[in-house]
Design an enzyme around this catalytic site. Structure first.
Site, PDB file in Angstrom:
ATOM      1  N   ARG A 266      48.135  38.196  41.288  1.00  0.00           N
ATOM      2  CA  ARG A 266      48.913  39.315  42.192  1.00  0.00           C
ATOM      3  C   ARG A 266      47.879  39.849  43.120  1.00  0.00           C
ATOM      4  O   ARG A 266      48.412  40.155  44.347  1.00  0.00           O
ATOM      5  CB  ARG A 266      49.555  40.375  41.217  1.00  0.00           C
ATOM      6  CG  ARG A 266      50.701  40.011  40.577  1.00  0.00           C
ATOM      7  CD  ARG A 266      51.209  40.775  39.605  1.00  0.00           C
ATOM      8  NE  ARG A 266      52.350  40.134  38.687  1.00  0.00           N
ATOM      9  CZ  ARG A 266      52.666  40.286  37.494  1.00  0.00           C
ATOM     10  NH1 ARG A 266      51.976  41.264  36.697  1.00  0.00           N
ATOM     11  NH2 ARG A 266      53.507  39.825  36.840  1.00  0.00           N
ATOM     12  N   PHE A 404      56.969  34.314  43.732  1.00  0.00           N
ATOM     13  CA  PHE A 404      56.061  34.088  42.518  1.00  0.00           C
ATOM     14  C   PHE A 404      54.954  35.174  42.215  1.00  0.00           C
ATOM     15  O   PHE A 404      54.944  36.355  42.872  1.00  0.00           O
ATOM     16  CB  PHE A 404      55.480  32.583  43.047  1.00  0.00           C
ATOM     17  CG  PHE A 404      54.545  32.644  44.321  1.00  0.00           C
ATOM     18  CD1 PHE A 404      54.101  33.481  44.793  1.00  0.00           C
ATOM     19  CD2 PHE A 404      54.345  31.145  44.686  1.00  0.00           C
ATOM     20  CE1 PHE A 404      53.200  33.258  45.982  1.00  0.00           C
ATOM     21  CE2 PHE A 404      53.482  30.886  45.679  1.00  0.00           C
ATOM     22  CZ  PHE A 404      53.181  32.026  46.550  1.00  0.00           C
ATOM     23  N   GLU A 405      54.348  34.697  41.072  1.00  0.00           N
ATOM     24  CA  GLU A 405      53.285  35.768  40.454  1.00  0.00           C
ATOM     25  C   GLU A 405      54.317  36.877  40.102  1.00  0.00           C
ATOM     26  O   GLU A 405      53.768  37.953  40.005  1.00  0.00           O
ATOM     27  CB  GLU A 405      52.012  36.186  41.491  1.00  0.00           C
ATOM     28  CG  GLU A 405      51.400  35.032  42.195  1.00  0.00           C
ATOM     29  CD  GLU A 405      50.620  34.253  40.978  1.00  0.00           C
ATOM     30  OE1 GLU A 405      50.369  34.810  40.164  1.00  0.00           O
ATOM     31  OE2 GLU A 405      50.313  33.282  41.447  1.00  0.00           O
ATOM     32  N   GLY A 406      55.445  36.661  39.475  1.00  0.00           N
ATOM     33  CA  GLY A 406      56.123  37.846  39.358  1.00  0.00           C
ATOM     34  C   GLY A 406      57.027  38.237  40.228  1.00  0.00           C
ATOM     35  O   GLY A 406      56.457  38.780  41.204  1.00  0.00           O
TER      36      GLY A 406
END
Lengths: 594, 256
Positions: A266, A404-406
């Protein structure tokens, strides 16, 4: 920096504490040596990568490998790998600068990022001595490439719902892996995969899987909206025999690795976005100066200037809060002994402390880039819609960052969730503060901020923190344990917290500049800080109003709204005029400037 | 062998030039190693790698030039020397040459490399003048260099033609574009650079009085080139256009 452990800033503490200016890292603190590393990266990207951008966009993976190898020769792949394992072991500011400077390379920078970040770092941080010695020297120099395989067709945000399985064979020597991992960046050329699977369908664990292991294959390249230079395939595991010693971390503790790698993913995403925002702004400013309509450059039109100023302000806000966060890790890692540094878990903990900040940066940065990319296209008019213009690619490439990345939704929910956890554990005195505030609210009087530079901004920041406590406190009081079902409210709280973090960051940066360089040389920073703070504060007011209306009703709602009104009373500055001045600097320099 | 590079810190080539109080303003400007000196540095490093020895990079300038010296060290030079010229009031190319000559007086050098010109003042004087003062040979605008024993074979760019010259050491050569492709410092190189010696010398250390380094020339005026005016499109019959063009060339452009 270089303070003792007990004085370190706690993750999330910014929502209630006042910031000690000297403790905040700002890009102006970057050293000459760090600048030199950034310059090497810039030169590498400009001379080696950009001339090949078209081929890269057509997904020439051999070329990608070749260029990554060149990056390895320059040491650019070893920044986060300790020297003991063939890397260079740089500080986090340096490694972030390198990531930022990769951004103009478009989605080639994603191949780089997936390799050095989520691909290599699980081994750096959680590998055994043998695993590190075996894999890292190759990864740090670009003779081997890494990929990270967490997502499955049926499990995205809910990573622990993974279906891939691992079973120890009867001899007890190998785990047999089966399953499918989806959307794996770098899968077309990676030699090493970090793969998550459940031992006996239960214990969620991570494994190091080599491409050469029998039973490992990849599917076809996905057809994507953007990031076309990067390879994205499905990783297929069919009775893959993985040596027992390739279990990464402990059996059943895979979620610890996943959680830490996500944090890192993140903040690194946010760092890359800083570079992409700067690129978008630069392209838009250049184009606005060149493009003539009605017999003059469109840069002369104040509506175009307004757009450029908005882009510049968000870029400034993103850069400032991202480097503040990286500075927090660096501060913590500075207290490490050499032995600590080799202990990846300690490094991961230092970063995990700031999980809230990582999520906030991810959300803010990805949305800032979407805004910047969108306006960059708009300033280009019809040409911005044409593929031969770089802004078209930036626009398409930007969109994935919110996913992406949560997803940004998941990341928003993490913020109040983690704050609440910290409060419950007694790490942050949130509940006490909220209680004190409730008493204060009853006799609140509107204040008049001073007139010195940043007085008003600091006043707004102070009130923003109170508004957060009011909304979050009332929400927790009203819904108790059910608060987790009030996702809209939680998302609002996350946005208020995010605005507070960024406001505080830009105010502190401007104030540091005022102290060191004086008012004249801080003018541009002051302008951007004033604009950002006022707009963020107005956003907070709106979010608070909506939230209060969802929490309270009748008399108590009216009472809270009246308290809110007192806290949000201020005389707005003329932002239109300020933005024209910001744009003037951007247009003169034709790039992001502070 | 003892290899020296003389280097200057200059404005980044992308900087816009602004004049303030009759002087070029360096406010907020990015500086770089003079690009021609970068060729010299690259060539020096290659020479050392092929023949052993040591590369010392020398600059005359302000304290801030330390940054560019560090870059040169990061590229691979072994030692750096900064000679501070801030005490010299009226500074010109003569000053640089006097200072450098004094510095080299007691040094053992086989080859001194420099850029052919600098990107800023572009006088191209330092190489030849220094060679004159040191009493050694000088070859300018070199695009190739080969060392065999004590003999150096260089190819120079003679206004577009190639000229091959053999020269014995010691010698000063100045680099032209095309000599090589300068490397950029690798990250390990940058890390190593901070441990390499960087010596700062004052004129006193060279036994030089600042009065002896005062420049001999005086800048009378500094101004920017006139802004390019918009082009003119002639109209009418071809005949009239030609007439008009000839007239303008005579009266306005005054070229015929």
């Amino acid at each position: 920096m270089g303070s003792t452990t007990d004085k370190l800033i706690k993750g999330g503490a910014f929502v209630i504490d006042d910031l000690d200016l000297n403790r905040m890292f700002v890009p102006e603190d970057i050293t000459d040596e760090q600048k030199m590393m950034a310059k090497t990266t810039e030169d590498y990207i400009r001379k080696e990568v950009l001339p090949h951008k078209e081929e890269l966009e057509k997904q020439d993976l051999e070329l990608t490998k070749k260029l990554l190898k060149k990056a390895g020769d320059l040491g650019l792949l070893g920044a986060d790998v300790p020297e003991a394992y063939g890397g260079i072991g740089l500080d986090k500011i340096s490694s972030s600068l390198i990531t930022e400077k990769f951004a103009p390379a478009g989605s080639f920078s994603l191949s780089y990022g997936a390799h050095v970040g989520i691909g290599s770092l699980p081994i750096v941080l959680f590998g055994t001595e043998e695993q590190k010695k075996k894999y890292l020297p190759g990864l740090a120099t670009g003779t081997k490439f890494a990929a990270y395989a967490l997502t499955e067709p049926g499990s995205g945000s809910d990573a622990r719902g993974a279906k891939a399985t691992a079973k120890l064979n009867d001899e007890g020597t190998h785990y047999i892996l089966n399953g499918e991992k989806q959307w794996i960046t770098n899968s077309g050329f990676a030699d090493v995969f970090v793969v998550y699977a459940k031992i006996d369908g239960e214990q969620f664990s991570a494994f190091i899987v080599e491409k050469e292991f029998v039973g490992v294959s990849t599917g076809a390249e996905e057809k994507k909206m953007g990031i076309k230079a990067s390879s994205t395939r499905t990783l297929i595991l069919e009775d893959v025999k993985v040596p027992k010693e390739n279990l990464l971390g402990e059996a059943g503790r895979g979620h610890i690795i996943a959680f830490n790698i996500l944090n890192i993913g993140r903040y690194k995403l946010a760092v890359g976005v800083v570079g992409a925002c700067k690129r978008g702004l630069e392209l838009a400013a250049k184009y606005a100066n060149e493009r003539k309509q009605f017999k003059q450059p469109i840069a002369k039109f104040s509506l175009i200037q307004n757009k450029l100023a908005n882009m510049a302000v968000r870029t400034y806000a993103t850069e400032t809060s991202v480097y503040r966060t990286v500075g927090l890790f660096a501060d913590r890692l500075d207290t490490f002994t050499e032995e600590d540094e080799r202990d990846g878990k300690k490094v991961a903990d230092a970063i995990a402390e700031y999980a809230i900040e990582c999520s906030l940066n991810k959300v803010f940065a990805s949305e800032a880039l979407d805004f910047v990319a969108d306006e960059a296209v708009q300033i280009h008019g019809g040409y911005g819609y044409m593929s031969e213009y770089e802004v078209e690619t930036i626009y398409r490439d930007s969109r994935i960052n919110r996913i992406f990345e949560g997803t940004n939704e998941i990341n928003r929910l993490i913020v109040p969730g983690t704050l609440l956890k910290k409060a419950m554990k007694g790490e942050l005195p949130l509940l006490q503060k909220a209680q004190t505030l409730q008493e204060e609210l009853m006799m609140l009087m509107p204040e008049q901020p001073g007139v010195a530079p940043l007085d008003k901004e600091k006043y707004l920041l102070k009130n923003a923190k109170k508004i957060f406590l009011m909304v979050a406190g009332l929400g927790a009081q009203k819904f108790g344990k059910d608060l987790e079902n009030e996702q809209e409210l939680l998302s609002n709280v996350a946005d208020i917290v995010g605005d507070i973090y960024t406001m505080e960051s830009v105010i502190a940066r401007a104030e540091k500049s005022l102290e060191k360089a004086g008012e004249a040389k801080s003018e541009h920073k002051l302008l951007m800080t004033e604009v950002f703070t006022q707009e963020a504060f107005q956003n907070i007011e709106k979010l608070a109003k909506e939230s209060l209306a969802a929490i309270e009703e009748g008399d108590s709602l009216r009472m809270m709204l009246s308290a809110l009104k007192k806290m949000t009373r201020f005389e707005p500055a003329n932002l239109i005029e300020k933005k024209r001045r910001i744009a003037a600097s951007v247009l003169a320099e034709e790039r992001y400037t502070v | 062998m003892n290899i020296y590079v003389i280097m200057k810190r200059t404005f980044d080539t992308e900087e816009k030039i602004a004049i303030e109080n009759g002087e070029i303003s360096d406010d907020g400007v990015n500086f770089i190693i003079n690009p021609y000196d970068e060729y010299a540095i690259e060539e020096a490093i290659k020479l050392r790698d092929d023949n052993d020895g040591e590369v010392t990079v020398v600059t005359v300038g302000e304290e801030e030039a330390e940054k560019e010296l560090r870059t040169a060290l990061a590229m691979g030079c072994d030692k750096a020397v900064l000679i501070n010229n801030e005490d010299v009031e009226d500074y010109d190319q003569f000053s640089t040459t006097v200072i450098l000559a004094k510095y080299f007086e007691d040094k053992e050098y086989d080859i001194i490399l420099g850029g052919n010109v600098t990107m800023d003042n572009g006088t191209g004087q330092i190489g030849p003048r220094l060679a004159e003062k040191l009493g050694i040979a000088h070859v300018s605008t070199i695009v190739d260099l080969k060392l065999k024993g004590e003999k150096l074979t260089v190819e120079r760019d003679a206004e577009g033609d190639a000229e091959v010259i053999e020269v014995s050491l010691p010698v000063i050569v100045t680099a032209q574009q095309g000599l090589n492709e300068p490397r950029y410092p690798s990250l390990p190189g940058i890390m190593k650079a901070k441990k390499k010696p960087l010596e700062v010398l004052e004129l006193d250390d060279l036994d030089l009085d600042e009065d002896d380094a005062e420049g001999l020339t005086e800048s009378v005026e500094v101004f920017l080139p006139p802004e390019k005016a918009a082009g003119k499109v002639l109209e009418g019959d071809m005949e009239d256009q030609v007439q008009e063009l000839v007239k303008l060339l005579r009266t306005e452009a005054k070229v015929i």
